[in-house]
Design a protein around this motif. Structure first.
Motif: not given
Ligand SMILES: Cc1ncc(COP(=O)(O)O)c(C=O)c1O
Length: 302
Positions: A13-14, A238-240, A242-245, A256-258
Protein backbone atom coordinates in the motif's frame (compact mmCIF):
# COMPACT_ATOMS: atom_id res chain seq x y z
CA UNK A 1 10.45 -26.38 -21.93
CA UNK A 2 10.68 -23.74 -19.24
CA UNK A 3 8.69 -24.16 -16.06
CA UNK A 4 6.49 -21.30 -14.85
CA UNK A 5 8.43 -20.11 -11.81
CA UNK A 6 6.89 -19.93 -8.36
CA UNK A 7 5.97 -16.31 -7.95
CA UNK A 8 4.64 -14.56 -4.94
CA UNK A 9 4.86 -10.89 -5.72
CA UNK A 10 4.01 -8.47 -2.92
CA UNK A 11 1.32 -5.81 -3.22
CA UNK A 12 2.27 -2.81 -1.11
CA UNK A 13 0.00 0.00 0.00
CA UNK A 14 1.17 3.51 -0.86
CA UNK A 15 -0.38 5.50 1.97
CA UNK A 16 -1.50 8.99 0.96
CA UNK A 17 -4.04 11.64 2.03
CA UNK A 18 -6.12 11.14 -1.12
CA UNK A 19 -9.69 9.84 -0.80
CA UNK A 20 -8.73 6.63 -2.65
CA UNK A 21 -6.40 3.76 -1.76
CA UNK A 22 -3.31 3.27 -3.91
CA UNK A 23 -1.29 0.03 -4.05
CA UNK A 24 1.67 -1.11 -6.10
CA UNK A 25 2.38 -4.66 -7.24
CA UNK A 26 6.14 -5.22 -7.19
CA UNK A 27 6.51 -7.17 -10.44
CA UNK A 28 9.98 -5.65 -10.58
CA UNK A 29 10.94 -8.24 -7.95
CA UNK A 30 10.13 -11.30 -10.05
CA UNK A 31 13.70 -11.62 -11.30
CA UNK A 32 16.71 -9.39 -10.57
CA UNK A 33 17.47 -8.81 -14.26
CA UNK A 34 14.33 -9.73 -16.22
CA UNK A 35 12.02 -7.55 -14.28
CA UNK A 36 8.28 -7.22 -14.32
CA UNK A 37 6.28 -7.40 -17.50
CA UNK A 38 9.35 -8.32 -19.57
CA UNK A 39 9.63 -11.67 -17.86
CA UNK A 40 6.03 -12.63 -18.66
CA UNK A 41 6.10 -11.17 -22.16
CA UNK A 42 9.13 -13.30 -23.03
CA UNK A 43 8.20 -16.46 -21.19
CA UNK A 44 5.57 -17.92 -23.54
CA UNK A 45 7.29 -16.71 -26.67
CA UNK A 46 10.44 -18.59 -25.75
CA UNK A 47 8.56 -21.60 -24.40
CA UNK A 48 6.58 -22.06 -27.60
CA UNK A 49 9.78 -21.69 -29.62
CA UNK A 50 11.59 -24.34 -27.54
CA UNK A 51 8.66 -26.74 -27.84
CA UNK A 52 9.63 -27.25 -31.48
CA UNK A 53 13.13 -28.23 -30.36
CA UNK A 54 15.02 -25.88 -32.69
CA UNK A 55 18.57 -26.82 -33.56
CA UNK A 56 21.01 -24.28 -32.09
CA UNK A 57 18.32 -22.04 -30.54
CA UNK A 58 18.94 -18.31 -30.77
CA UNK A 59 16.92 -15.27 -29.67
CA UNK A 60 17.11 -12.12 -31.79
CA UNK A 61 15.46 -8.82 -30.95
CA UNK A 62 15.52 -5.06 -31.53
CA UNK A 63 15.87 -2.04 -29.28
CA UNK A 64 17.47 1.27 -28.43
CA UNK A 65 20.77 1.46 -26.57
CA UNK A 66 19.06 1.96 -23.18
CA UNK A 67 16.22 -0.47 -23.79
CA UNK A 68 14.81 -2.50 -20.91
CA UNK A 69 13.74 -5.07 -23.47
CA UNK A 70 17.29 -5.55 -24.77
CA UNK A 71 18.52 -5.91 -21.17
CA UNK A 72 15.77 -8.43 -20.42
CA UNK A 73 16.26 -10.59 -23.52
CA UNK A 74 20.00 -10.79 -22.79
CA UNK A 75 19.33 -11.78 -19.16
CA UNK A 76 16.65 -14.26 -20.25
CA UNK A 77 19.11 -15.88 -22.65
CA UNK A 78 21.71 -16.11 -19.93
CA UNK A 79 19.25 -17.54 -17.42
CA UNK A 80 17.97 -20.24 -19.79
CA UNK A 81 21.22 -20.79 -21.64
CA UNK A 82 20.14 -19.54 -25.08
CA UNK A 83 22.44 -17.25 -27.14
CA UNK A 84 21.03 -13.79 -27.95
CA UNK A 85 21.52 -11.12 -30.60
CA UNK A 86 20.45 -7.49 -30.14
CA UNK A 87 19.85 -5.32 -33.21
CA UNK A 88 20.51 -1.85 -31.85
CA UNK A 89 18.94 1.38 -33.15
CA UNK A 90 21.65 3.79 -34.38
CA UNK A 91 25.29 3.03 -35.08
CA UNK A 92 26.82 5.83 -33.00
CA UNK A 93 27.76 3.41 -30.19
CA UNK A 94 29.24 0.79 -32.49
CA UNK A 95 32.78 1.40 -31.23
CA UNK A 96 32.14 2.52 -27.67
CA UNK A 97 29.09 0.62 -26.45
CA UNK A 98 31.16 -0.54 -23.44
CA UNK A 99 30.41 2.83 -21.78
CA UNK A 100 26.67 2.29 -22.08
CA UNK A 101 25.45 0.51 -18.90
CA UNK A 102 22.57 -1.33 -20.61
CA UNK A 103 24.70 -2.69 -23.46
CA UNK A 104 27.67 -3.52 -21.31
CA UNK A 105 25.45 -5.56 -18.97
CA UNK A 106 23.70 -7.21 -21.94
CA UNK A 107 27.10 -8.14 -23.35
CA UNK A 108 28.13 -9.64 -20.00
CA UNK A 109 24.98 -11.74 -20.31
CA UNK A 110 26.27 -13.00 -23.65
CA UNK A 111 24.38 -10.80 -26.12
CA UNK A 112 26.01 -10.05 -29.44
CA UNK A 113 25.14 -6.70 -31.10
CA UNK A 114 24.44 -5.45 -34.60
CA UNK A 115 24.30 -1.66 -34.77
CA UNK A 116 22.01 -0.38 -37.50
CA UNK A 117 21.76 3.20 -38.83
CA UNK A 118 18.48 4.83 -37.75
CA UNK A 119 17.06 5.01 -41.31
CA UNK A 120 17.57 1.25 -41.81
CA UNK A 121 16.31 0.46 -38.32
CA UNK A 122 12.87 1.88 -39.23
CA UNK A 123 12.42 -0.92 -41.77
CA UNK A 124 11.88 -3.83 -39.37
CA UNK A 125 10.39 -6.04 -42.05
CA UNK A 126 13.56 -5.88 -44.11
CA UNK A 127 15.75 -6.40 -41.05
CA UNK A 128 13.65 -9.33 -39.88
CA UNK A 129 13.91 -10.93 -43.29
CA UNK A 130 17.66 -10.40 -43.40
CA UNK A 131 18.21 -11.93 -39.96
CA UNK A 132 15.82 -14.81 -40.45
CA UNK A 133 17.66 -15.74 -43.66
CA UNK A 134 20.99 -15.56 -41.86
CA UNK A 135 19.73 -17.43 -38.75
CA UNK A 136 16.86 -19.63 -39.99
CA UNK A 137 16.34 -21.43 -36.64
CA UNK A 138 16.18 -18.30 -34.54
CA UNK A 139 13.24 -16.73 -32.73
CA UNK A 140 12.90 -13.10 -33.77
CA UNK A 141 11.11 -11.17 -31.02
CA UNK A 142 9.57 -7.79 -31.94
CA UNK A 143 10.88 -4.56 -30.43
CA UNK A 144 9.39 -4.17 -26.95
CA UNK A 145 8.44 -7.86 -26.98
CA UNK A 146 4.71 -7.36 -27.58
CA UNK A 147 2.78 -9.96 -29.55
CA UNK A 148 -0.01 -12.49 -28.98
CA UNK A 149 2.14 -14.80 -26.82
CA UNK A 150 3.34 -11.86 -24.74
CA UNK A 151 -0.26 -10.86 -24.09
CA UNK A 152 -0.99 -14.43 -22.92
CA UNK A 153 1.98 -14.30 -20.57
CA UNK A 154 0.75 -11.14 -18.86
CA UNK A 155 -2.10 -13.13 -17.29
CA UNK A 156 0.43 -14.22 -14.64
CA UNK A 157 0.62 -10.63 -13.39
CA UNK A 158 -3.01 -11.10 -12.30
CA UNK A 159 -4.32 -13.50 -9.68
CA UNK A 160 -6.52 -13.81 -6.61
CA UNK A 161 -4.59 -10.95 -5.02
CA UNK A 162 -5.53 -8.49 -7.79
CA UNK A 163 -9.24 -9.32 -8.05
CA UNK A 164 -10.55 -6.80 -5.50
CA UNK A 165 -9.09 -3.70 -7.08
CA UNK A 166 -11.34 -1.29 -8.96
CA UNK A 167 -8.58 0.08 -11.18
CA UNK A 168 -5.53 -1.67 -12.66
CA UNK A 169 -2.91 0.78 -13.94
CA UNK A 170 0.18 0.19 -16.04
CA UNK A 171 2.64 2.04 -18.26
CA UNK A 172 2.09 1.67 -22.00
CA UNK A 173 5.00 1.47 -24.45
CA UNK A 174 4.24 -1.07 -27.17
CA UNK A 175 0.90 -2.06 -25.63
CA UNK A 176 1.29 -5.79 -24.91
CA UNK A 177 1.20 -5.39 -21.15
CA UNK A 178 -2.00 -3.39 -20.95
CA UNK A 179 -3.59 -5.68 -23.55
CA UNK A 180 -2.89 -8.69 -21.31
CA UNK A 181 -4.15 -6.93 -18.20
CA UNK A 182 -7.26 -5.89 -20.09
CA UNK A 183 -7.87 -9.37 -21.49
CA UNK A 184 -7.55 -11.09 -18.12
CA UNK A 185 -9.08 -8.44 -15.81
CA UNK A 186 -12.24 -9.16 -13.83
CA UNK A 187 -15.57 -7.96 -15.21
CA UNK A 188 -15.83 -5.10 -12.67
CA UNK A 189 -12.27 -3.80 -13.15
CA UNK A 190 -11.27 -0.79 -15.19
CA UNK A 191 -7.83 -0.79 -16.78
CA UNK A 192 -5.89 2.46 -17.10
CA UNK A 193 -2.91 2.60 -19.44
CA UNK A 194 -0.58 5.51 -19.01
CA UNK A 195 1.09 6.20 -22.32
CA UNK A 196 4.75 7.13 -22.24
CA UNK A 197 5.24 7.20 -26.01
CA UNK A 198 3.58 9.08 -28.83
CA UNK A 199 1.93 6.47 -31.00
CA UNK A 200 -1.60 7.09 -32.19
CA UNK A 201 -2.03 3.52 -33.40
CA UNK A 202 -1.66 2.06 -29.90
CA UNK A 203 -5.37 2.09 -29.01
CA UNK A 204 -6.29 0.01 -32.05
CA UNK A 205 -3.42 -2.42 -31.51
CA UNK A 206 -4.31 -2.93 -27.83
CA UNK A 207 -7.97 -3.45 -28.71
CA UNK A 208 -7.03 -6.17 -31.21
CA UNK A 209 -4.89 -7.98 -28.66
CA UNK A 210 -7.22 -7.55 -25.71
CA UNK A 211 -10.58 -8.01 -27.48
CA UNK A 212 -12.23 -6.02 -24.67
CA UNK A 213 -13.33 -2.44 -24.07
CA UNK A 214 -12.41 -2.18 -20.41
CA UNK A 215 -9.35 0.03 -20.86
CA UNK A 216 -8.64 3.72 -21.18
CA UNK A 217 -5.41 5.34 -22.36
CA UNK A 218 -4.16 8.51 -20.69
CA UNK A 219 -1.01 10.45 -21.65
CA UNK A 220 1.72 10.52 -19.01
CA UNK A 221 2.87 13.90 -20.19
CA UNK A 222 1.96 14.55 -23.80
CA UNK A 223 4.37 17.41 -24.34
CA UNK A 224 7.39 15.57 -23.03
CA UNK A 225 7.30 12.03 -24.37
CA UNK A 226 10.55 10.18 -23.79
CA UNK A 227 12.01 13.12 -21.88
CA UNK A 228 13.34 12.94 -18.33
CA UNK A 229 11.89 15.98 -16.60
CA UNK A 230 13.20 17.64 -13.42
CA UNK A 231 9.70 17.52 -11.98
CA UNK A 232 9.57 13.75 -12.44
CA UNK A 233 13.05 13.27 -10.96
CA UNK A 234 11.93 15.20 -7.86
CA UNK A 235 8.83 12.99 -7.64
CA UNK A 236 10.85 9.76 -8.01
CA UNK A 237 13.33 10.83 -5.33
CA UNK A 238 10.55 11.97 -3.00
CA UNK A 239 8.70 8.64 -3.59
CA UNK A 240 11.86 6.67 -2.81
CA UNK A 241 12.40 8.53 0.46
CA UNK A 242 8.78 8.19 1.46
CA UNK A 243 8.01 4.59 0.44
CA UNK A 244 11.47 3.05 -0.16
CA UNK A 245 10.48 1.87 -3.63
CA UNK A 246 12.72 2.82 -6.58
CA UNK A 247 11.06 4.00 -9.81
CA UNK A 248 12.58 4.53 -13.26
CA UNK A 249 12.27 7.82 -15.16
CA UNK A 250 10.79 6.39 -18.39
CA UNK A 251 7.91 4.17 -17.24
CA UNK A 252 7.16 3.59 -13.57
CA UNK A 253 8.15 7.04 -12.31
CA UNK A 254 5.89 8.61 -14.90
CA UNK A 255 2.90 6.42 -14.14
CA UNK A 256 3.11 6.83 -10.37
CA UNK A 257 3.31 10.60 -10.74
CA UNK A 258 0.32 10.52 -13.10
CA UNK A 259 -1.71 8.32 -10.73
CA UNK A 260 -1.04 10.79 -7.90
CA UNK A 261 -2.04 13.62 -10.21
CA UNK A 262 -5.27 11.83 -11.24
CA UNK A 263 -6.09 11.06 -7.58
CA UNK A 264 -5.57 14.70 -6.66
CA UNK A 265 -7.91 15.77 -9.48
CA UNK A 266 -10.57 13.28 -8.27
CA UNK A 267 -10.41 11.24 -11.49
CA UNK A 268 -11.09 8.07 -9.45
CA UNK A 269 -14.38 7.87 -7.52
CA UNK A 270 -13.97 8.32 -3.76
CA UNK A 271 -13.02 5.09 -1.98
CA UNK A 272 -11.65 3.40 -5.14
CA UNK A 273 -8.94 0.78 -4.74
CA UNK A 274 -6.24 1.38 -7.31
CA UNK A 275 -3.46 -1.04 -8.22
CA UNK A 276 -0.40 0.11 -10.16
CA UNK A 277 1.95 -2.50 -11.63
CA UNK A 278 5.64 -1.87 -11.02
CA UNK A 279 6.88 -3.16 -14.35
CA UNK A 280 10.58 -2.79 -13.53
CA UNK A 281 12.91 -0.89 -15.84
CA UNK A 282 15.24 -0.02 -12.98
CA UNK A 283 18.27 -1.00 -15.04
CA UNK A 284 17.62 2.20 -17.03
CA UNK A 285 18.44 4.43 -14.04
CA UNK A 286 22.20 4.01 -14.52
CA UNK A 287 22.08 5.23 -18.13
CA UNK A 288 19.70 8.06 -17.19
CA UNK A 289 22.02 9.16 -14.39
CA UNK A 290 25.00 9.09 -16.74
CA UNK A 291 23.10 11.50 -19.00
CA UNK A 292 21.83 13.69 -16.12
CA UNK A 293 25.31 13.91 -14.63
CA UNK A 294 26.74 15.09 -17.95
CA UNK A 295 24.17 17.92 -17.90
CA UNK A 296 24.79 18.79 -14.23
CA UNK A 297 21.21 17.84 -13.30
CA UNK A 298 19.77 16.19 -10.19
CA UNK A 299 20.32 12.39 -10.17
CA UNK A 300 17.77 9.62 -9.63
CA UNK A 301 17.77 7.47 -6.48
CA UNK A 302 18.66 3.83 -7.16
C1 LIG B 1 9.60 -0.81 -17.28
C2 LIG B 1 8.57 -0.93 -18.34
N1 LIG B 1 7.30 -0.69 -18.03
C3 LIG B 1 6.32 -0.75 -18.96
C4 LIG B 1 6.60 -1.06 -20.27
C5 LIG B 1 5.50 -1.03 -21.27
O1 LIG B 1 5.14 -2.28 -21.70
P1 LIG B 1 4.50 -2.48 -23.13
O2 LIG B 1 5.60 -2.28 -24.14
O3 LIG B 1 4.01 -3.87 -23.10
O4 LIG B 1 3.42 -1.47 -23.30
C6 LIG B 1 7.93 -1.36 -20.64
C7 LIG B 1 8.27 -1.79 -22.00
O5 LIG B 1 8.33 -2.98 -22.22
C8 LIG B 1 8.94 -1.28 -19.66
O6 LIG B 1 10.22 -1.53 -19.95
Amino acid sequence: MLQIPEHNIPIVEIKTDFDVQIFIKREDLIHPKISGNKFWKLFFNVNQYLENKPENPLLITFGGAFSNHIASVAAFGKQFNIPTIGIIRGNELENNWQDNPTLSEASKNGMQFFFVPREDYQNKEKLTQKFSEKYPNSLIIPEGGSNEMAVEGVQYMLGNDTKDFDYLCTAVGTGGTIAGISRFAEEHQKVIGIKVVKDDSLGKMIQEWSRRNNFELIDADEKRYGKITDENIRFINWFYNEYHIPLDPIYTGKIMQKIFDLAEKSFFPKGSKILAFHTGGLQGIKGANQFLKSKGRELIAE
